[in-house]
Structure formats: structure tokens, C-alpha cells
Design a protein around this motif. Sequence first.
Motif, PDB file in Angstrom:
ATOM      1  N   THR A  58       0.856  -1.071  -0.061  1.00  0.00           N
ATOM      2  CA  THR A  58       0.055  -0.065   0.011  1.00  0.00           C
ATOM      3  C   THR A  58       1.033   1.193  -0.121  1.00  0.00           C
ATOM      4  OG1 THR A  58      -1.947  -0.988   1.187  1.00  0.00           O
ATOM      5  CG2 THR A  58      -1.766   1.298   1.260  1.00  0.00           C
ATOM      6  N   LEU A  59       1.826   1.315   1.001  1.00  0.00           N
ATOM      7  CA  LEU A  59       2.778   2.415   1.356  1.00  0.00           C
ATOM      8  C   LEU A  59       3.646   2.600  -0.206  1.00  0.00           C
ATOM      9  CD1 LEU A  59       3.719   2.432   4.666  1.00  0.00           C
ATOM     10  CD2 LEU A  59       2.759   4.359   3.640  1.00  0.00           C
ATOM     11  N   GLU A  60       3.812   1.406  -0.715  1.00  0.00           N
ATOM     12  CA  GLU A  60       4.817   1.503  -2.078  1.00  0.00           C
ATOM     13  C   GLU A  60       4.119   2.134  -3.323  1.00  0.00           C
ATOM     14  OE1 GLU A  60       7.947  -1.368  -4.436  1.00  0.00           O
ATOM     15  OE2 GLU A  60       6.478  -2.133  -2.949  1.00  0.00           O
ATOM     16  N   VAL A  61       2.892   1.578  -3.568  1.00  0.00           N
ATOM     17  CA  VAL A  61       1.972   2.099  -4.589  1.00  0.00           C
ATOM     18  C   VAL A  61       1.813   3.780  -4.363  1.00  0.00           C
ATOM     19  CG1 VAL A  61      -0.098   2.069  -5.587  1.00  0.00           C
ATOM     20  CG2 VAL A  61       0.881  -0.048  -5.027  1.00  0.00           C
ATOM     21  N   GLY A  62       1.581   4.064  -3.102  1.00  0.00           N
ATOM     22  CA  GLY A  62       1.186   5.677  -2.898  1.00  0.00           C
ATOM     23  C   GLY A  62       2.509   6.294  -3.041  1.00  0.00           C
ATOM     24  N   ALA A  63       3.519   5.801  -2.555  1.00  0.00           N
ATOM     25  CA  ALA A  63       4.856   6.489  -2.861  1.00  0.00           C
ATOM     26  C   ALA A  63       5.047   6.699  -4.302  1.00  0.00           C
ATOM     27  CB  ALA A  63       6.197   5.803  -2.038  1.00  0.00           C
ATOM     28  N   LEU A  64       5.117   5.744  -5.006  1.00  0.00           N
ATOM     29  CA  LEU A  64       5.174   5.689  -6.367  1.00  0.00           C
ATOM     30  C   LEU A  64       4.340   6.664  -7.067  1.00  0.00           C
ATOM     31  CD1 LEU A  64       5.813   2.051  -7.439  1.00  0.00           C
ATOM     32  CD2 LEU A  64       7.474   3.757  -7.537  1.00  0.00           C
ATOM     33  N   GLU A  65       2.945   6.751  -6.781  1.00  0.00           N
ATOM     34  CA  GLU A  65       1.996   7.989  -7.219  1.00  0.00           C
ATOM     35  C   GLU A  65       2.491   9.171  -6.814  1.00  0.00           C
ATOM     36  OE1 GLU A  65      -2.666   8.736  -6.560  1.00  0.00           O
ATOM     37  OE2 GLU A  65      -1.753   7.749  -5.071  1.00  0.00           O
ATOM     38  N   LEU A  66       2.841   9.313  -5.786  1.00  0.00           N
ATOM     39  CA  LEU A  66       3.474  10.814  -5.279  1.00  0.00           C
ATOM     40  C   LEU A  66       4.769  11.007  -6.028  1.00  0.00           C
ATOM     41  CD1 LEU A  66       3.522  13.173  -3.550  1.00  0.00           C
ATOM     42  CD2 LEU A  66       4.638  11.758  -1.693  1.00  0.00           C
ATOM     43  N   LEU A  67       5.443  10.152  -6.067  1.00  0.00           N
ATOM     44  CA  LEU A  67       6.740  10.474  -6.806  1.00  0.00           C
ATOM     45  C   LEU A  67       6.431  10.773  -8.485  1.00  0.00           C
ATOM     46  CD1 LEU A  67       9.770  10.602  -7.187  1.00  0.00           C
ATOM     47  CD2 LEU A  67       9.692   7.787  -7.540  1.00  0.00           C
ATOM     48  N   ALA A  68       5.499  10.164  -9.017  1.00  0.00           N
ATOM     49  CA  ALA A  68       5.202  10.291 -10.224  1.00  0.00           C
ATOM     50  C   ALA A  68       4.623  11.858 -10.621  1.00  0.00           C
ATOM     51  CB  ALA A  68       4.486   9.048 -10.818  1.00  0.00           C
ATOM     52  N   PHE A  69       3.689  12.094  -9.759  1.00  0.00           N
ATOM     53  CA  PHE A  69       3.030  13.224  -9.710  1.00  0.00           C
ATOM     54  C   PHE A  69       4.030  14.595  -9.581  1.00  0.00           C
ATOM     55  CE2 PHE A  69      -1.507  13.237 -10.820  1.00  0.00           C
ATOM     56  CZ  PHE A  69      -1.788  11.524 -10.831  1.00  0.00           C
ATOM     57  N   SER A  70       4.794  14.174  -8.682  1.00  0.00           N
ATOM     58  CA  SER A  70       5.568  15.247  -8.351  1.00  0.00           C
ATOM     59  C   SER A  70       6.658  15.645  -9.482  1.00  0.00           C
ATOM     60  CB  SER A  70       6.771  14.938  -6.963  1.00  0.00           C
ATOM     61  OG  SER A  70       5.727  14.779  -5.794  1.00  0.00           O
ATOM     62  N   GLN A  71       7.242  14.622 -10.023  1.00  0.00           N
ATOM     63  CA  GLN A  71       8.211  14.727 -11.506  1.00  0.00           C
ATOM     64  C   GLN A  71       7.411  15.345 -12.523  1.00  0.00           C
ATOM     65  OE1 GLN A  71       9.209  10.138 -11.382  1.00  0.00           O
ATOM     66  NE2 GLN A  71      11.246  10.777 -10.307  1.00  0.00           N
ATOM     67  N   HIS A  72       6.052  14.703 -12.570  1.00  0.00           N
ATOM     68  CA  HIS A  72       5.489  15.319 -13.696  1.00  0.00           C
ATOM     69  C   HIS A  72       5.217  17.061 -13.484  1.00  0.00           C
ATOM     70  CE1 HIS A  72       1.433  16.463 -15.577  1.00  0.00           C
ATOM     71  NE2 HIS A  72       1.719  15.757 -16.601  1.00  0.00           N
ATOM     72  N   GLU A  73       5.009  17.219 -12.581  1.00  0.00           N
ATOM     73  CA  GLU A  73       4.881  18.882 -12.263  1.00  0.00           C
ATOM     74  C   GLU A  73       6.338  19.486 -12.742  1.00  0.00           C
ATOM     75  OE1 GLU A  73       2.145  20.652 -11.855  1.00  0.00           O
ATOM     76  OE2 GLU A  73       0.893  18.948 -12.111  1.00  0.00           O
ATOM     77  N   GLN A  74       7.373  18.712 -12.360  1.00  0.00           N
ATOM     78  CA  GLN A  74       8.800  19.372 -12.659  1.00  0.00           C
ATOM     79  C   GLN A  74       9.285  19.246 -14.101  1.00  0.00           C
ATOM     80  OE1 GLN A  74      11.577  18.789  -9.210  1.00  0.00           O
ATOM     81  NE2 GLN A  74      10.181  17.502  -8.776  1.00  0.00           N
ATOM     82  N   ASP A  75       7.943  18.730 -14.861  1.00  0.00           N
ATOM     83  CA  ASP A  75       8.295  18.473 -16.426  1.00  0.00           C
ATOM     84  C   ASP A  75       9.240  17.384 -16.605  1.00  0.00           C
ATOM     85  OD1 ASP A  75       7.436  19.252 -18.990  1.00  0.00           O
ATOM     86  OD2 ASP A  75       9.158  20.479 -19.336  1.00  0.00           O
TER      87      ASP A  75
END
Length: 577
Positions: A490-507
Motif C-alpha cells: 500500500t505504501l509502495e504504490v502510494g509513494a510511487l504515485e506521489l513520486l510520479a506526480f511530483s516529477q510530472h509537475e517538474q516536467d
Amino acid sequence: MSYISPFAPPYASASTADLMLVALSKVTPTAEDWERHRPLIKRLYADEGMKLKEVVAIMASQHGHNASLKMYKDRIKKWRLDKKNKEGDMLAILRKKTEREAVGKSSSFRVRGQPVTIEEVYHYFKRKKNMRDQEAYNAPTPSDISCRTPSPAPTVPPFENDTQIITTNPFSWPDQFAQPERAQYPSTIQNFDDAEMGGVVVFTLERTFSKYNEQNLQSTLCDMYNLISDNRDIPRSPSTPQTLLIPEHLLLTIKTYVDGSFEQGSWVTGEDGYCGALGTPSNSPFDFCDYCVSAVYLLNRGLLVEFRRILSKAFSVVDTLIRTQHPRTLDAIIDSVMHIRFSGYHDIAELLLGYISRISMILLTKDSPLAHILRLISMLEIDSLEQGLTEAWRCALGGFEKSLGCFHESSLDINLSFIQRVYGHISHSEVEVHLRRLLGQVEKESRLSEPTPMILRYLGSNLYDQNRFAEAEQMALDVLSQAGSKGWDTLEVGALELLAFSQHEQDNKSSAEKNLRRSIQLAREAWGMADPWAMGLMVCLLGWLRDWRREEEADQLQAEIAEAIGRDDIDKELDGH
């Protein structure tokens, strides 16, 4: 076990209102057009009491549904929405009331789905000059009339000098836990009357509930679909003021329910450290929330059909959500309703809450505290609904912390959701203050392991909400290193989700896509292809692909999402047409 994402995906850049407008032609309406507008016509004409001419004008000018007054009259008759009371109906109600009073039963009646009081019946006869003969009085009860024994009205705790006098047993809730487990289900418990009486519709048999539940479900879904299919800039007609309720009554019932569930042993901590209902393992609260979050994102993207289908998925778990009375049922409902409201879809939130309340009154016993809680919540004034939901959620959280402790996994999980949803709607910086304070308290408890990365993930999502994307990315990497090494899916999926969205906003598109696809794969491997969280992540990826003009890949992914979501009953009805 799925998990509720602690932050909502970003909205589409295009105007949501423009995306949701559906072009309506001005040709003579087809049978499909009538069925599509049926819930709205019923609400305006039958529920809100508008004149038929007013309904015709509104449907034509605001919804592009052009039909003559005669066509409307034919449909109203076909749908059995006639407002005019008939002598046969009034006589049948009078007879049925007399028969039931003779055996000590009180009665409430509906004619063609609309409530009719005995005072209205007496008023009808008072105005009527010429009556039919006794034969009409003895005729069988028309199928348009339904009768039931009304549920007892909630008793408001008395007050003295502004001080609440608390009763120890306001709803006789211990009886619910003392009964055999199966006695809580409608197939064996008689909430109202348990036999058909002269054509009267009765709602307690299991086969009748299935039909009634399906009717409620389809009606509510159609209402929601019409809300977002038509022009959202047109205000709804004013609704009848709701009954004023004393908030303390709701909070007292929640306290009674939560404390009683723990004291009676109905809620216990499982091997995973989380609290569940004794003997009835269920993931329905988390699935329900995930479906609702995904539905909102689909609606923001203007994907109306997919929105309807995934919302149908949410409705499909309501039965289990209510029946099992999972410890997280109440806060899952509150969280989902608040998320929908905070996203701007107030009408949809009200319809959803009303549906859940009606179904709970059928599924649960008369004395069930949960049924009373949901009914009281649905009766809150619209202007104070968010405040009422907040206080109800806070009260339930207090019960968990009292029985389990503040740092129990379930208590902490509820607290984190509460902080994120309630304070996040007010100020993201205030959320950070609460999360850092909670993190400091948890870190003092050396025995705790998983709660620390759990809080860090919420904190990372909060940093993301504050546009501090680099900090959010680093926080996600920290959580990922701990979750991956200990197998916390659960935490791993959530962390990957947060990581992806943060990187997306940094282009950083390449890394963002890679990590989002990793989160989708991990979620599917852990919980299956149709897991609601996995589908929500796929919907987010679909939005990215559309934004990046990778249309062929997006079409392929959208087809995959449609297959995972599946078709609903409205699709089947349209196929029939």
C-alpha cells in the motif's frame, strides 16, 4: 488491500464546464431521450411540485428537450406520476388504514411513489360531493398504493438549562449486537411488515429488496448523469427546506455506536494491525472511496460515460459497505461525500448520501445506530452539511482513539484522512502543521514502524499541494525506500504515485510516466486487474497521454480502462434501444 489516495489528481486544464456540455438536438424527442430525462422530469414535476407547463418550458429552454404538452401528459400517465388523487385510491387508503388499526398497526402510504397523509385523504372526502357506493370501498388495493409501518421518529435528548441530559440507551443499540448475526439482514429480519397485503407493496423480503435497491440505484445514477450531462450553469429550482435537527443528537448516536461496537467485541484488530468487523472481512470502505475519487477525476476530464460506469462500481459495493458495518464504513462515506462536495459537485454528493441513507434503513434493523446516523446526516441542512460531516467524523475519530489509542494503525489512518480532507480544504499550510506535529508525537513511540512512513507520505502529498514539488519528490523517495524493503504494498504504490506526480509537475515526463506505470503494475499485481486504485492511476495516466498528444496510446489505454471498469445497466438499456 487497496488504499485511498491522500491527494486528488490535478484537474484538466480545459474548462470542465465546457467539457461536460452535451449537445441536445431540437427534433422530436425519441424514446431514449424521454428515458434519459425521466429522472429530471420526475424531480421537477412530482418531487418539487411544479406545474406541467413550467416543466415543459424548463426542459425545452434549459435542456433542449422539445415536446408538446400533450406528449408530456402521455408520458406522465405512462410513468404513473399523476398528481391528481383518485377516489379509488383514497377509498383504498381509508380501508387499509381501518384494517391495520384494528390489529394495532400504524400506517404510512404512498400513491405512485408520493407520500399521502391521512389528513389529505380526509380533506379529499370533505371536498368530494358525490361519492361512489360501498363496492368501491371494498375493492382490492390498487397497485399504485404502497403501505408500510412507519419507523419511529428519532427522540431528541432533552435539554435543561442548555445542558444535555445524556441517556445511556437512546436507540436500544445493544439489542443489535445481542441478536444472531443473520438477524441483521432483511431476509430474516422484518423491518416493516413481512407479507403482502391486498396488493400493497412491502419492502422487506429479500426479492423485493433486490428490486427496490435496483430501482433506487438506477434512479440515483440517472439523476447524477443528468446533472452532469446538462448545462451546469443553470441553477436548480429551490428544494423544500429540510427538517431542522439538533447536531448533538447525531454526535450522541455516533458515540454510542462506536463505543458499543468496541465494547461488544464487534470490531477487533486483525493480524495486519488494522481494525475490522468480527467475522466479516471486507475491503469495501477503501474500494468505495477509491471509486469515488476516480469518478471525480473522470468527471473533471469530461469523460462522462466512464464517470457513470465507475460510479456504478461505487454503488455496487454500498450493499457490502452497509451490511458488514466495517469500522471504516462511516468515515469512508463521510470522506467520499466531502471529496465530491469539495470538488464542486454538490448535487451529486447529495444524491449519493440520500441513496446510502435509504438503503441503510432497509438493510439494517430498526434499532441500528448506523442506520440512524446515516439518516440524520442525510437530513442535515445543506448550508451546514460540511460542518455537520466534519463534527461527525471528528466524533468517530475520538471513539477510535479512546478505544484503541491515538497511534493504533486504524486510529492514525482515520486521523490522517481527516486532516487531509478537512484542513486541506481550508489551508494546505495548516495541514502541514498538523502532520508535522503528529509525526513528532509518533517518532517518540519507538515501538512504531509503519506509521512513520505513512505520515511521511501524507506529508509529501501536502508538500505537493503547496507546489513544493522537489521536496515532495524527495519525501516520496524516502517512503519508497522504507516501504519496498519491508513489503508494504500500500505504501509502495502510494509513494510511487506521489513520486510520479511530483516529477510530472517538474516536467520530468519520462520519469513520471515510468513511475506511474510502475504503481499501476504493482497495484494490479497486489489486488487484481479491476482494483479501483489501479483504475484511478490508469485514468491519471490517460490524462497525461492526452495532454502529451499521444492519442494512439491514449485510445488504447482508454479501451483498457473501459474493459477493467466494465459496462453498467444503462449501457445494456441503451443496447436494447
